[in-house]
Design a protein around this motif. Structure first.
Motif, PDB file in Angstrom:
ATOM      1  N   THR A 112       4.025  -0.308   9.507  1.00 18.67           N
ATOM      2  CA  THR A 112       3.315   0.470  10.113  1.00 18.67           C
ATOM      3  C   THR A 112       4.168   1.700  10.719  1.00 18.67           C
ATOM      4  OG1 THR A 112       3.479  -0.978  12.190  1.00 18.67           O
ATOM      5  CG2 THR A 112       1.481  -1.160  10.628  1.00 18.67           C
ATOM      6  N   THR A 116       3.659  -3.619  16.185  1.00 20.31           N
ATOM      7  CA  THR A 116       1.956  -3.745  15.989  1.00 20.31           C
ATOM      8  C   THR A 116       1.844  -5.407  16.160  1.00 20.31           C
ATOM      9  OG1 THR A 116       2.351  -2.461  13.898  1.00 20.31           O
ATOM     10  CG2 THR A 116       0.445  -3.970  13.988  1.00 20.31           C
ATOM     11  N   ALA A 164      -0.541   6.324  16.375  1.00 16.36           N
ATOM     12  CA  ALA A 164      -1.205   5.650  14.989  1.00 16.36           C
ATOM     13  C   ALA A 164      -2.561   5.746  14.633  1.00 16.36           C
ATOM     14  CB  ALA A 164      -1.043   4.089  15.240  1.00 16.36           C
ATOM     15  N   VAL A 191      -2.740  -1.086   6.810  1.00 16.51           N
ATOM     16  CA  VAL A 191      -1.419  -0.782   7.130  1.00 16.51           C
ATOM     17  C   VAL A 191      -0.817   0.427   6.228  1.00 16.51           C
ATOM     18  CG1 VAL A 191       0.842  -1.678   6.532  1.00 16.51           C
ATOM     19  CG2 VAL A 191      -0.802  -2.992   7.771  1.00 16.51           C
ATOM     20  N   ILE A 194      -2.167   3.822   7.939  1.00 21.22           N
ATOM     21  CA  ILE A 194      -1.497   3.970   9.213  1.00 21.22           C
ATOM     22  C   ILE A 194      -0.047   4.614   8.639  1.00 21.22           C
ATOM     23  CG2 ILE A 194      -0.098   2.762  10.972  1.00 21.22           C
ATOM     24  CD1 ILE A 194      -2.889   2.725  11.762  1.00 21.22           C
ATOM     25  N   ALA A 195       0.622   4.342   7.680  1.00 19.92           N
ATOM     26  CA  ALA A 195       2.012   4.695   7.273  1.00 19.92           C
ATOM     27  C   ALA A 195       1.776   5.914   6.774  1.00 19.92           C
ATOM     28  CB  ALA A 195       2.510   3.636   6.214  1.00 19.92           C
TER      29      ALA A 195
END
Length: 700
Positions: A112, A116, A164, A191, A194-195
């Motif tokens: 991420t 987290t 995020a 995830v 999010i990235a």
């Protein structure tokens, strides 16, 4: 107190004339000390109240007066677990998410790019996921991305002090994945989004919502019933196709022998082809139907399956009332004290004994597959002490009681336990705590009144839970319905070969019949194109005009020619225009052919009502005009249509003339339903068609 003493020592050096001021100062200092002491007590009580379950305001109020320290709440307990490890996986879902999957979640969480914290817990309707994450963040005191995962998917996510796109990532994992994708894949998709960062994640979420808002993605796994269908299909094809090849080849060979056109083919060709086909099906089916499991759940280890029972048993060895720290509290301090007192009294009573109360949720994903009887038996074996074992579910509010070794009437416990205790009433259903304290108190009263027996009673051994390694495994492809499929395939091969032979015989007989008129009716298809109609109408009308001028006939031929010309405004060239109406073109063809037949000395009043392009009719019959319903209609029919109506009534709907452009529900309508013009009068005869043309044109 230190402030008061210091000020008192300093006051000893004040002159006598300042005694009034000194007394006033001492009074103010005393009041300040009392205020500080009260504030400290209030803060302590408030902190204890904050640790109580948010939905139980009454518990917070009672905890202010409690002398003993307040037990750790759900949020505080989870915060402590995250302080030890940023990924916490519950031991209550081993059949769906074993504790051993924690490293997988930790590996994904590192992608991420922000701190987290992951909580994997059973889904519970008694708490709000966002509120729980906020409470855990407050107690942990660390900023980052907080994610709550349940047994199905990413249930909730929130970012505290970091950037995020949690909401966008949750939306993508919800819409892009089917419901059976599993929580680990759901978290991986979360995830990945999010990235991407804020803008790309938001765009991805909007795209997912637009694409799958009303159309859920296809399921990733199949169930046992689907596998049974695959097995049935495999068995059917394995016998049906090779047998059909052999039967068809034998029929063709026999037909050729009868016609004198038999060709020599090696004997091994047909059985060899059938055998190769069977082998190809047997080898291809496992590749096409390659599913082996019905769920994304990994196989748990023995340690995964025993972890929760060991945890609960260890707690019960310390305290006969074990409240699951991962779940919202359903007993306040006063109710716990009351329950402990009742348990002690029952233990000292005649025929009584230990009572162990487990306030733990029972879910299908647990080691006992949601079976409270099985859970109680496992806990009893782990604790190693006989007694009454109570399983109270804080999630759904149910209470189950099991006697393991006390001199109690077990039938009375099982049959006479009031529903208000076991399941609760409407008030218990609406309450956040399911009125668990009051109902457990009523349970203790019920135990006190339970008849005693001469010998200890024991529950019968419960049925074992499904084996976790086999629970989600699909049956083998060549099993279950595969064997019935072999017989179904053989039956279908025989049936289809018989139908094919019958149709071949019928078509051959119809083709051997001579046409009834010079128009060759069998050459007219049921579905014609607009270009064919334009070409045929122009040819027939120009031919009638030429033949009429040569003979000068003014009888039926004139009536037909006059009506046909009315339809094209007197210009035969209009039949070649692309805008020409198909129904009008068919009417022109019918009238032109009837006129040419009259000039040739073969006048006719009726043409085929099934397909007017077939030519003259030989009679009238009730024929079936719908393939879906048994609708019948009296129509004039040509000879081939008459034979079809007698030999194969269901074939008439396929012979009905369909006009181009007259579609309804994806199929073309019969000509008499597609128009209300002169063509619809064909079943009533040529004279009626001529009259309707003139009526439409206003000519009398």
């Amino acid at each position: 107190m230190r402030a008061v003493a210091a000020n008192g020592a300093h006051a000893g050096h004040i002159p006598a004339r300042s005694s009034g001021r000194t007394r006033l100062l001492r009074l103010l200092l005393a009041l300040g000390a009392l205020t500080a002491l009260f504030a400290t007590a209030t803060a302590t009580a408030t902190a204890r109240a904050a640790d109580a379950t948010p939905t139980r305001a009454a518990d917070a109020t009672r905890s202010l007066a409690a002398d003993a320290p307040t037990p750790a709440t759900q949020a505080a307990y989870l915060a402590d677990r995250l302080r030890e490890n940023p990924v916490y996986v519950t031991d209550q879902l081993p059949r769906e998410l074993p504790v051993s999957t924690a490293p997988d979640f930790a590996r994904l969480a590192k992608r991420t790019g922000v701190p987290t914290y992951v909580l994997v817990l059973p889904s519970q309707s008694s708490f709000d996921g966002r509120q729980l994450l906020g409470a855990v963040h407050d107690r942990l005191g660390r900023d980052g991305l907080y994610v709550l995962v349940d047994e199905g998917e990413v249930a909730e996510a929130a970012a505290y002090g970091v950037r995020a796109p949690a909401d966008a990532a949750s939306t993508v994992s919800l819409y892009e994945l089917p419901y059976d994708a599993g929580p680990l894949l759901s978290f991986e998709r979360f995830v990945d989004v999010i990235a991407l960062g804020g803008e790309k994640a938001t765009a991805r979420a909007e795209e997912a919502r637009a694409k799958h808002g009303s159309d859920e993605p296809a399921e990733m796994y199949i169930g046992p019933s689907d596998r049974n269908n695959q097995s049935l299909l495999t068995g059917t094809l394995l016998t049906g196709v090779p047998l059909l090849i052999m039967l068809s080849a034998g029929y063709v060979r026999r037909r050729r022998r009868l016609s004198g056109a038999e060709r020599r083919v090696p004997r091994w060709v047909v059985p060899g082809t059938a055998a190769l086909t069977a082998a190809a099906i047997a080898l291809t089916a496992p590749v096409v139907f390659d599913e082996t499991r019905s769920s994304a759940a990994p196989i748990p280890s023995p340690a995964d399956l025993s972890a929760r029972v060991e945890r609960v048993a260890a707690g019960l060895k310390q305290d006969p009332v074990y409240a699951d720290p991962e779940s919202p509290r359903v007993l306040d301090a006063r109710q716990q004290d009351r329950l402990h007192e009742r348990i002690r009294d029952f233990r000292r009573s005649d025929g009584g004994g230990p009572v162990y109360v487990s306030l733990v949720p029972q879910t299908p994903e647990s080691e006992s597959a949601g079976d409270a009887d099985l859970f109680a038996a496992a806990v009893h074996a782990e604790v190693g002490v006989d007694g009454v074992y109570v399983v109270a579910d804080p999630a759904d509010g149910t209470i189950d009681v099991y006697n393991h070794g006390l001199r109690l009437d077990s039938n009375h416990l099982f049959l006479d336990l009031p529903d208000s205790v076991a399941y609760g009433d409407s008030k218990a259903e609406e309450a956040d705590d399911h009125l668990m304290g009051e109902r457990l108190d009523a349970l203790m009263t019920f135990l006190d009144e339970t008849p005693r027996t001469d010998r200890p009673g024991f529950e019968s051994a419960p049925a074992p839970a499904p084996r976790a390694a086999e629970e989600n495994a699909l049956p083998a492809l060549f099993a279950t319905d595969f064997w019935p499929g072999l017989f179904v395939g053989a039956f279908l091969a025989l049936l289809l070969s018989g139908i094919a032979a019958g149709l071949t015989w019928l078509v051959g007989r119809l083709l051997r019949r001579s046409p009834a008129s010079h128009e060759s009716p069998t050459q007219a298809p049921a579905t014609v194109s607009a270009s064919d109609l334009r070409r045929t109408a122009h040819t027939e009308l120009t031919s009638l005009t030429r033949e009429f001028n040569d003979q000068g006939e003014h009888g039926r031929a004139w009536d037909c020619l006059d009506a046909a010309l009315l339809l094209v405004d007197g210009d035969p060239g209009r039949t070649r225009e692309r805008s020409a109406d198909p129904a009008t073109l068919v009417t022109v063809i019918v009238l032109a052919r009837a006129g040419r037949a009259a000039l040739a000395g073969h006048p006719t009043e009726q043409c085929c009502g099934v397909n007017p392009l077939h030519g003259p009719a030989v009679g009238r019959r009730h024929v079936r005009v719908s393939g879906e319903r048994n609708n019948r209609r009296m129509l004039p029919v040509c000879e081939p249509c008459r034979d079809t109506a007698i030999g194969c009534p269901g074939g008439i709907p396929d012979r009905l003339l369909k006009l181009p452009g007259a579609e309804s529900g994806g199929s073309r309508l019969p000509y008499y339903e597609a128009t209300d013009g002169p063509l619809s009068a064909v079943p009533d005869g040529i004279t009626r068609v001529i009259d309707k043309v003139r009526e439409t044109a206003g000519v009398h």
